[in-house]
Enzyme design. Structure first.
Site, PDB file in Angstrom:
ATOM      1  N   ARG A 121      83.665  34.953 -41.847  1.00  0.00           N
ATOM      2  CA  ARG A 121      84.492  35.206 -40.660  1.00  0.00           C
ATOM      3  C   ARG A 121      85.238  36.532 -40.730  1.00  0.00           C
ATOM      4  NH1 ARG A 121      85.482  29.609 -41.134  1.00  0.00           N
ATOM      5  NH2 ARG A 121      84.259  28.489 -39.572  1.00  0.00           N
ATOM      6  N   LYS A 143      83.100  49.836 -33.214  1.00  0.00           N
ATOM      7  CA  LYS A 143      81.963  49.174 -32.559  1.00  0.00           C
ATOM      8  C   LYS A 143      80.871  48.986 -33.594  1.00  0.00           C
ATOM      9  CE  LYS A 143      81.947  50.560 -27.710  1.00  0.00           C
ATOM     10  NZ  LYS A 143      81.160  51.298 -26.714  1.00  0.00           N
ATOM     11  N   GLU A 185      76.718  65.625 -28.877  1.00  0.00           N
ATOM     12  CA  GLU A 185      77.962  64.832 -28.749  1.00  0.00           C
ATOM     13  C   GLU A 185      79.190  65.735 -28.895  1.00  0.00           C
ATOM     14  OE1 GLU A 185      77.859  61.656 -27.938  1.00  0.00           O
ATOM     15  OE2 GLU A 185      75.938  60.878 -28.653  1.00  0.00           O
ATOM     16  N   LYS A 227      88.202  61.298 -30.393  1.00  0.00           N
ATOM     17  CA  LYS A 227      87.689  59.915 -30.433  1.00  0.00           C
ATOM     18  C   LYS A 227      88.805  58.965 -30.870  1.00  0.00           C
ATOM     19  CE  LYS A 227      84.445  56.569 -30.867  1.00  0.00           C
ATOM     20  NZ  LYS A 227      83.079  56.178 -31.030  1.00  0.00           N
ATOM     21  N   GLU A 237      87.391  48.839 -24.750  1.00  0.00           N
ATOM     22  CA  GLU A 237      86.704  49.396 -23.589  1.00  0.00           C
ATOM     23  C   GLU A 237      87.045  48.631 -22.314  1.00  0.00           C
ATOM     24  OE1 GLU A 237      82.784  50.491 -24.880  1.00  0.00           O
ATOM     25  OE2 GLU A 237      82.199  51.037 -22.855  1.00  0.00           O
ATOM     26  N   ARG A 242      87.813  54.746 -22.619  1.00  0.00           N
ATOM     27  CA  ARG A 242      86.649  54.848 -23.493  1.00  0.00           C
ATOM     28  C   ARG A 242      85.390  55.229 -22.704  1.00  0.00           C
ATOM     29  NH1 ARG A 242      86.253  51.256 -29.118  1.00  0.00           N
ATOM     30  NH2 ARG A 242      84.505  52.427 -29.879  1.00  0.00           N
ATOM     31  N   ASN A 246      81.158  58.250 -22.364  1.00  0.00           N
ATOM     32  CA  ASN A 246      79.794  58.058 -21.865  1.00  0.00           C
ATOM     33  C   ASN A 246      79.292  59.231 -21.030  1.00  0.00           C
ATOM     34  OD1 ASN A 246      79.149  55.658 -23.058  1.00  0.00           O
ATOM     35  ND2 ASN A 246      80.131  54.445 -21.455  1.00  0.00           N
ATOM     36  N   HIS A 249      75.691  59.984 -20.760  1.00  0.00           N
ATOM     37  CA  HIS A 249      74.992  58.866 -21.394  1.00  0.00           C
ATOM     38  C   HIS A 249      74.245  57.956 -20.430  1.00  0.00           C
ATOM     39  CE1 HIS A 249      76.870  60.170 -25.058  1.00  0.00           C
ATOM     40  NE2 HIS A 249      76.339  59.165 -25.750  1.00  0.00           N
ATOM     41  N   HIS A 253      70.576  57.312 -21.462  1.00  0.00           N
ATOM     42  CA  HIS A 253      70.002  55.983 -21.713  1.00  0.00           C
ATOM     43  C   HIS A 253      68.771  55.772 -20.843  1.00  0.00           C
ATOM     44  CE1 HIS A 253      74.186  54.581 -23.251  1.00  0.00           C
ATOM     45  NE2 HIS A 253      73.475  55.157 -24.196  1.00  0.00           N
ATOM     46  N   HIS A 266      68.786  60.666 -30.010  1.00  0.00           N
ATOM     47  CA  HIS A 266      69.858  60.352 -29.061  1.00  0.00           C
ATOM     48  C   HIS A 266      70.640  61.600 -28.594  1.00  0.00           C
ATOM     49  CE1 HIS A 266      73.057  58.225 -27.092  1.00  0.00           C
ATOM     50  NE2 HIS A 266      73.940  58.793 -27.895  1.00  0.00           N
TER      51      HIS A 266
HETATM   52  N1  LIG Z   1      79.203  52.334 -33.391  1.00  0.00           N
HETATM   53  C1  LIG Z   1      79.309  53.368 -32.599  1.00  0.00           C
HETATM   54  O1  LIG Z   1      80.369  53.635 -32.019  1.00  0.00           O
HETATM   55  C2  LIG Z   1      78.127  54.262 -32.435  1.00  0.00           C
HETATM   56  C3  LIG Z   1      78.265  55.462 -31.715  1.00  0.00           C
HETATM   57  C4  LIG Z   1      77.154  56.291 -31.618  1.00  0.00           C
HETATM   58  C5  LIG Z   1      75.960  55.918 -32.204  1.00  0.00           C
HETATM   59  N2  LIG Z   1      75.861  54.739 -32.884  1.00  0.00           N
HETATM   60  C6  LIG Z   1      74.616  54.335 -33.534  1.00  0.00           C
HETATM   61  O2  LIG Z   1      74.389  55.249 -34.600  1.00  0.00           O
HETATM   62  C7  LIG Z   1      73.000  55.286 -34.897  1.00  0.00           C
HETATM   63  C8  LIG Z   1      72.589  56.707 -35.143  1.00  0.00           C
HETATM   64  O3  LIG Z   1      73.343  57.212 -36.213  1.00  0.00           O
HETATM   65  P1  LIG Z   1      73.028  58.613 -36.917  1.00  0.00           P
HETATM   66  O4  LIG Z   1      72.721  59.627 -35.892  1.00  0.00           O
HETATM   67  O5  LIG Z   1      74.126  58.865 -37.865  1.00  0.00           O
HETATM   68  O6  LIG Z   1      71.632  58.342 -37.617  1.00  0.00           O
HETATM   69  P2  LIG Z   1      71.218  57.601 -38.968  1.00  0.00           P
HETATM   70  O7  LIG Z   1      72.284  56.756 -39.469  1.00  0.00           O
HETATM   71  O8  LIG Z   1      69.884  56.985 -38.710  1.00  0.00           O
HETATM   72  O9  LIG Z   1      71.019  58.834 -39.957  1.00  0.00           O
HETATM   73  C9  LIG Z   1      70.018  59.779 -39.693  1.00  0.00           C
HETATM   74  C10 LIG Z   1      69.150  60.050 -40.895  1.00  0.00           C
HETATM   75  O10 LIG Z   1      69.841  60.913 -41.809  1.00  0.00           O
HETATM   76  C11 LIG Z   1      69.877  60.327 -43.113  1.00  0.00           C
HETATM   77  N3  LIG Z   1      71.122  60.799 -43.685  1.00  0.00           N
HETATM   78  C12 LIG Z   1      72.374  60.370 -43.413  1.00  0.00           C
HETATM   79  N4  LIG Z   1      73.270  61.131 -44.038  1.00  0.00           N
HETATM   80  C13 LIG Z   1      72.587  62.073 -44.728  1.00  0.00           C
HETATM   81  C14 LIG Z   1      72.964  63.157 -45.552  1.00  0.00           C
HETATM   82  N5  LIG Z   1      74.252  63.488 -45.733  1.00  0.00           N
HETATM   83  N6  LIG Z   1      71.989  63.885 -46.131  1.00  0.00           N
HETATM   84  C15 LIG Z   1      70.687  63.587 -45.903  1.00  0.00           C
HETATM   85  N7  LIG Z   1      70.256  62.611 -45.103  1.00  0.00           N
HETATM   86  C16 LIG Z   1      71.208  61.849 -44.528  1.00  0.00           C
HETATM   87  C17 LIG Z   1      69.766  58.855 -42.868  1.00  0.00           C
HETATM   88  O11 LIG Z   1      69.289  58.197 -44.011  1.00  0.00           O
HETATM   89  C18 LIG Z   1      68.783  58.824 -41.696  1.00  0.00           C
HETATM   90  O12 LIG Z   1      67.466  58.999 -42.158  1.00  0.00           O
HETATM   91  C19 LIG Z   1      72.306  54.606 -33.714  1.00  0.00           C
HETATM   92  O13 LIG Z   1      71.836  53.341 -34.125  1.00  0.00           O
HETATM   93  C20 LIG Z   1      73.400  54.433 -32.679  1.00  0.00           C
HETATM   94  O14 LIG Z   1      73.209  53.278 -31.884  1.00  0.00           O
HETATM   95  C21 LIG Z   1      76.927  53.915 -33.004  1.00  0.00           C
HETATM   96 ZN   LIG Z   2      76.049  59.048 -27.855  1.00  0.00          ZN
END
Ligand SMILES: NC(=O)c1ccc[n+]([C@@H]2O[C@H](COP(=O)([O-])OP(=O)(O)OC[C@H]3O[C@@H](n4cnc5c(N)ncnc54)[C@H](O)[C@@H]3O)[C@@H](O)[C@H]2O)c1
Ligand SMILES: [Zn+2]
Length: 365
Positions: A121, A143, A185, A227, A237, A242, A246, A249, A253, A266
Site C-alpha cells: 500500500r 505521476k 519539452e 514544473k 491536475e 497543470r 500539455n 501535446h 498525441h 515523444h
Molecule cells: N511521469 C511523468 O510525469 C512523465 C512525463 C513525461 C514522460 N513520461 C514517460 O517517460 C517515458 C520516457 O522517458 P525518457 O525520455 O526519459 O526515456 P527512457 O526512460 O526510455 O530513456 C531513454 C533511453 O536512454 C537510456 N538512458 C537513460 N539515461 C541514460 C544515460 N544517462 N546515459 C545513457 N543512456 C541513458 C535508457 O536506458 C533508455 O534506453 C515515457 O514512458 C513517458 O510516458 C512520464
Molecule cells: Zn511530453
C-alpha cells in the site's frame, strides 16, 4: 548543488540539481529511509556504469543495497514488469520502512514509482533522473504509470517521490537523439512560462547539443523550477495549472497515435505539435503572426523536426487519434495555445476546419 522544493499532499520534497551528485546519493537519501533500511536500486542496462558509485555511496551510509534491472524501452512499463519488481521486493523482504531508488529516465521512474505506490500500500521512492526529459519533466510531480495494450499510461497513480536527484553530468552519456528530443519539452517551458528561457535558447541552445554541462544545468534548473511550481499548485491536475504542460501535446498525441508510436520519439512529436499549436494560435488571432515563425526557427536550430511530410500521414488518422485523447476531457477537445512567448491559455471549441488546415500545413495528407 541547487535545491528546489516541491509541495505535495504527502509533504514537501526536494529536487537536487547539480554536477557530480551521484557519489552523494547515500548522504542525500539519509533521512528519507531509516538507518539500515533496504534499498532496491531499479535501473536498466544503459545505466550500469553509474550503479557502482550509487551503490557504494548508499552502502557507506548503512543501507542494504539490492538491484533490479528493467528491460530497455517502453516495454518496461508493463503489468508483467510491475509484478516482477513486486515479487523481487517481496522475495528480499522489503517492508514499509524500506524503499526504491529509481535510476533512469521516465520509463524507470514511471514503473518503479507505480510499484512503490502499490507495494504494501505504498513505500517511499527516490528518483535519480538520468535523461534530460526526466530531469526537466518526468521525475518531478509524482505521476506514475504503466501501459496497457489499449494505450499508454492507462494504469497509474499520483505518488510523489521523496527526493529527486538530477546529476547533469550523467547526461553526457545520453544518446544524441534522446537529448535533442527532450529539447522539445524545454522549448515548451519557454513558450508556456518563460520568455527569458526562450530567448536564451535562441542565443545559446546549441551549446546543449554540444553537451556543454554549464548550459544544460542552467536549462534543467529553469525548467525544473517551472514544473515544480506548477505541480505544487496543481498536484492532481484538477485546477487547470497543470494543463499548460500539455502545450503541443494534444497534436503530439494525435501524431504519435496515428504513427502507432513509431518513427518519432515523444519530444520530436511535441516539437511538431508545438508548430501546429503555434500556427493555430496565430490563425485564430490569439497571438502575434510572428510567434509560430520564431518558434519554428528555434526548433530547427535545435535540430528538431517541424514537419510531418515524410510520414505520409492522413489528416483523418491524426484527428481520430486526437479524439481518443479528447475522451479524457469530457468530450471536448481542448488546446493550450500561445498568447505570446511565455504565456498560454486553454482554448475550447476550435472549428474542425481550422484543425484540418493546420494538419495540412504541417504535411499531413
Ligand atoms: N511521469 C511523468 O510525469 C512523465 C512525463 C513525461 C514522460 N513520461 C514517460 O517517460 C517515458 C520516457 O522517458 P525518457 O525520455 O526519459 O526515456 P527512457 O526512460 O526510455 O530513456 C531513454 C533511453 O536512454 C537510456 N538512458 C537513460 N539515461 C541514460 C544515460 N544517462 N546515459 C545513457 N543512456 C541513458 C535508457 O536506458 C533508455 O534506453 C515515457 O514512458 C513517458 O510516458 C512520464
Ligand atoms: Zn511530453
Amino acid at each position: 548543488m541547487k535545491t528546489i522544493q516541491v509541495k505535495s499532499s504527502k509533504g514537501h520534497y526536494k529536487l537536487c540539481i547539480g554536477r557530480g551528485l551521484l557519489p552523494r546519493t547515500g548522504a542525500l537519501v539519509s533521512g528519507i529511509f531509516a538507518p539500515g533500511a533496504k534499498v532496491m536500486v531499479v535501473s536498466q542496462k544503459n545505466l550500469a556504469p553509474y550503479l557502482e558509485t550509487i551503490a557504494a555511496s548508499l552502502s557507506k551510509k548503512g543501507f542494504e543495497v539490492h538491484f533490479h534491472r528493467l528491460p530497455d524501452g517502453e516495454v518496461a512499463k508493463s503489468g508483467a514488469e510491475l509484478f516482477r519488481l513486486s515479487y523481487a521486493l517481496l522475495a528480499r523482504g522489503f517492508e514499509r520502512r524500506d524503499g526504491i531508488v529509481a535510476v533512469g529516465g521516465g520509463v524507470v521512474s514511471d514503473l518503479a514509482g507505480f510499484a512503490a505506490s502499490v507495494y504494501l500500500r505504498g513505500i517511499r521512492y527516490v528518483n535519480v533522473a538520468t535523461t534530460l526529459l526526466a530531469q526537466v519533466d518526468s521525475a518531478i510531480g509524482g505521476k506514475t504509470a504503466i501501459d496497457l495494450k489499449e494505450g499508454k499510461n492507462l494504469l497509474g497513480s499520483f505518488w510523489p517521490p521523496a527526493l529527486v536527484i538530477s546529476d547533469v553530468s550523467v547526461l553526457r552519456s545520453l544518446p544524441a537523439r534522446e537529448l535533442r528530443a527532450s529539447l522539445g519539452e524545454v522549448v515548451k517551458y519557454g513558450v508556456i512560462r518563460d520568455a527569458v528561457l526562450f530567448h536564451w535558447l535562441e542565443r545559446h541552445g546549441k551549446k546543449i547539443l554540444r553537451k556543454d554541462l554549464g548550459a544544460i544545468e542552467k536549462v534543467v534548473l529553469a525548467c525544473a523550477r517551472i514544473k515544480a511550481e506548477i505541480v505544487s499548485r496543481d498536484e492532481f491536475e484538477t485546477k487547470g495549472a497543470r494543463a499548460f504542460l500539455n502545450y503541443g501535446h494534444t497534436f503530439a498525441h494525435g501524431i504519435e497515435g496515428a504513427l502507432g508510436y513509431k518513427g518519432l520519439v515523444h519530444g520530436e512529436a511535441v516539437a511538431i505539435g508545438m508548430m501546429m499549436a503555434g500556427q493555430l494560435g496565430a490563425d485564430l488571432g490569439l497571438c502575434p503572426e510572428e510567434l509560430p515563425w520564431r518558434q519554428m526557427r528555434l526548433l530547427v536550430s535545435l535540430q528538431l523536426p517541424v514537419s510531418l511530410k515524410k510520414f505520409n500521414l492522413k489528416t483523418v488518422a491524426i484527428l481520430k487519434a486526437m479524439m481518443k485523447d479528447k475522451k479524457k476531457h469530457q468530450g471536448t477537445l481542448r488546446f493550450v495555445l500561445p498568447r505570446r512567448i511565455g504565456k498560454v491559455a486553454v482554448e475550447k471549441d476550435i472549428p474542425l476546419a481550422a484543425l484540418r488546415k493546420i494538419l495540412h500545413l504541417a504535411g499531413a495528407k
